[in-house]
Motif scaffolding. Structure first.
Motif, PDB file in Angstrom:
ATOM      1  N   SER A  15       0.767  -1.162   0.011  1.00 20.77           N
ATOM      2  CA  SER A  15      -0.047  -0.079   0.066  1.00 20.77           C
ATOM      3  C   SER A  15       0.946   1.255   0.081  1.00 20.77           C
ATOM      4  CB  SER A  15      -1.175  -0.013   1.248  1.00 20.77           C
ATOM      5  OG  SER A  15      -0.364   0.312   2.442  1.00 20.77           O
ATOM      6  N   ARG A  16       2.290   1.094   0.436  1.00 21.57           N
ATOM      7  CA  ARG A  16       2.963   2.477   0.577  1.00 21.57           C
ATOM      8  C   ARG A  16       3.645   2.472  -0.517  1.00 21.57           C
ATOM      9  NH1 ARG A  16       2.805   4.891   5.690  1.00 21.57           N
ATOM     10  NH2 ARG A  16       3.808   6.705   4.502  1.00 21.57           N
ATOM     11  N   LEU A  17       4.336   1.443  -1.241  1.00 23.97           N
ATOM     12  CA  LEU A  17       5.452   1.723  -2.480  1.00 23.97           C
ATOM     13  C   LEU A  17       4.615   2.289  -3.516  1.00 23.97           C
ATOM     14  CD1 LEU A  17       8.227   0.705  -2.977  1.00 23.97           C
ATOM     15  CD2 LEU A  17       7.445  -1.397  -3.726  1.00 23.97           C
ATOM     16  N   GLU A  18       4.596   3.561  -3.863  1.00 25.37           N
ATOM     17  CA  GLU A  18       3.973   4.179  -4.693  1.00 25.37           C
ATOM     18  C   GLU A  18       4.916   4.741  -5.706  1.00 25.37           C
ATOM     19  OE1 GLU A  18       2.059   7.038  -2.649  1.00 25.37           O
ATOM     20  OE2 GLU A  18       0.411   5.651  -1.849  1.00 25.37           O
ATOM     21  N   GLY A  19       4.098   5.216  -6.830  1.00 21.21           N
ATOM     22  CA  GLY A  19       4.939   5.721  -7.865  1.00 21.21           C
ATOM     23  C   GLY A  19       6.187   5.235  -8.583  1.00 21.21           C
ATOM     24  N   PRO A  20       7.299   6.285  -8.512  1.00 23.11           N
ATOM     25  CA  PRO A  20       8.656   5.758  -9.136  1.00 23.11           C
ATOM     26  C   PRO A  20       9.371   4.912  -7.852  1.00 23.11           C
ATOM     27  CG  PRO A  20       8.733   8.066  -8.528  1.00 23.11           C
ATOM     28  CD  PRO A  20       7.273   7.712  -8.280  1.00 23.11           C
ATOM     29  N   MET A  21       8.816   4.629  -6.643  1.00 20.47           N
ATOM     30  CA  MET A  21       9.756   4.179  -5.576  1.00 20.47           C
ATOM     31  C   MET A  21      10.037   2.619  -5.970  1.00 20.47           C
ATOM     32  SD  MET A  21       7.521   4.944  -2.073  1.00 20.47           S
ATOM     33  CE  MET A  21       7.817   6.846  -1.475  1.00 20.47           C
ATOM     34  N   ARG A  22      11.280   2.235  -5.570  1.00 18.07           N
ATOM     35  CA  ARG A  22      11.869   0.874  -5.911  1.00 18.07           C
ATOM     36  C   ARG A  22      12.436   0.505  -4.303  1.00 18.07           C
ATOM     37  NH1 ARG A  22      15.252   0.024 -10.855  1.00 18.07           N
ATOM     38  NH2 ARG A  22      16.748   1.549  -9.847  1.00 18.07           N
ATOM     39  N   LEU A  23      11.859  -0.830  -3.968  1.00 22.38           N
ATOM     40  CA  LEU A  23      12.573  -1.255  -2.803  1.00 22.38           C
ATOM     41  C   LEU A  23      13.656  -2.340  -3.137  1.00 22.38           C
ATOM     42  CD1 LEU A  23      12.474  -1.597   0.303  1.00 22.38           C
ATOM     43  CD2 LEU A  23      10.464  -3.048  -0.384  1.00 22.38           C
ATOM     44  N   ALA A  24      15.002  -2.156  -2.552  1.00 21.84           N
ATOM     45  CA  ALA A  24      15.880  -3.309  -2.646  1.00 21.84           C
ATOM     46  C   ALA A  24      16.160  -3.880  -1.093  1.00 21.84           C
ATOM     47  CB  ALA A  24      17.207  -2.752  -3.093  1.00 21.84           C
ATOM     48  N   VAL A  25      16.035  -5.013  -1.164  1.00 23.56           N
ATOM     49  CA  VAL A  25      16.356  -5.707   0.476  1.00 23.56           C
ATOM     50  C   VAL A  25      17.536  -6.630   0.266  1.00 23.56           C
ATOM     51  CG1 VAL A  25      15.382  -6.983   2.177  1.00 23.56           C
ATOM     52  CG2 VAL A  25      13.676  -5.656   0.782  1.00 23.56           C
ATOM     53  N   VAL A  26      18.612  -6.180   1.085  1.00 26.02           N
ATOM     54  CA  VAL A  26      19.679  -6.949   1.038  1.00 26.02           C
ATOM     55  C   VAL A  26      19.450  -7.890   2.366  1.00 26.02           C
ATOM     56  CG1 VAL A  26      22.078  -6.830   1.520  1.00 26.02           C
ATOM     57  CG2 VAL A  26      20.933  -5.064   0.370  1.00 26.02           C
ATOM     58  N   THR A  27      19.731  -9.137   1.985  1.00 29.07           N
ATOM     59  CA  THR A  27      19.428 -10.306   3.008  1.00 29.07           C
ATOM     60  C   THR A  27      20.553 -11.361   2.900  1.00 29.07           C
ATOM     61  OG1 THR A  27      17.864 -11.828   3.500  1.00 29.07           O
ATOM     62  CG2 THR A  27      18.202 -11.820   1.422  1.00 29.07           C
ATOM     63  N   GLY A  28      20.490 -12.109   4.017  1.00 25.57           N
ATOM     64  CA  GLY A  28      21.623 -13.385   4.220  1.00 25.57           C
ATOM     65  C   GLY A  28      20.761 -14.553   3.884  1.00 25.57           C
TER      66      GLY A  28
END
Length: 149
Positions: A67-80
């Motif tokens: 619901s919050r990831l809008e428009g041009p936003m991009r989310l990168a998650v760095v994980t182990g």
């Protein structure tokens, strides 16, 4: 525990560690997106390699991310490797597809953000471009499909 900062490059960076409850994860998402929206920040980097346990309610967390990831936003998650299954589920159920990705190295996530300015990441070649260029990470977009039933 978590920290949120805006990098000199204008990227929002959150680092999460220790035991993370669902309510704490929801606060992180809420505060992070509020800061990003207020500062017109489009690149969100979350490092969860230090998480030892949690959060519990993945679907709720995925719904809030969606619901919050809008428009041009991009989310990168760095994980182990230990956190990867949980992060995959959260991203899968968020439905973010091409706007969110999972990486095993921070450098690969930064290259993914940089691809926006080189014209890469177009709808047809996004998954292949990330997988070919970035070693050590897994772009979940093309791999995950919701389970039937």
């Amino acid at each position: 525990m978590y920290t949120i900062q805006v990098t000199p490059e204008g990227r929002l960076r959150a680092t999460v560690s220790g035991r993370v409850t669902t309510s704490e994860a929801l606060r992180l998402v809420s505060q992070g997106f509020a800061l990003a929206e207020a500062g017109a920040i489009t690149d969100l980097l979350v490092d969860v390699r230090g998480v030892e346990r949690g959060p519990g309610q993945w679907l709720m967390l995925a719904a809030v991310v969606s619901s919050r990831l809008e428009g041009p936003m991009r989310l990168a998650v760095v994980t182990g490797p230990r956190q990867e299954p949980v992060v995959r589920r959260i991203l899968r159920y968020s439905g973010a597809r091409r706007r969110a990705a999972l990486f095993m190295e921070e450098g690969a996530a930064l290259r993914w953000f940089a691809d926006r300015f080189r014209g890469r990441g177009a709808a047809a070649g996004w998954g292949a471009a990330v997988a070919d260029e970035c070693s050590g990470e897994r772009a979940w977009e093309s791999e995950l499909r919701p389970e039937a039933g």
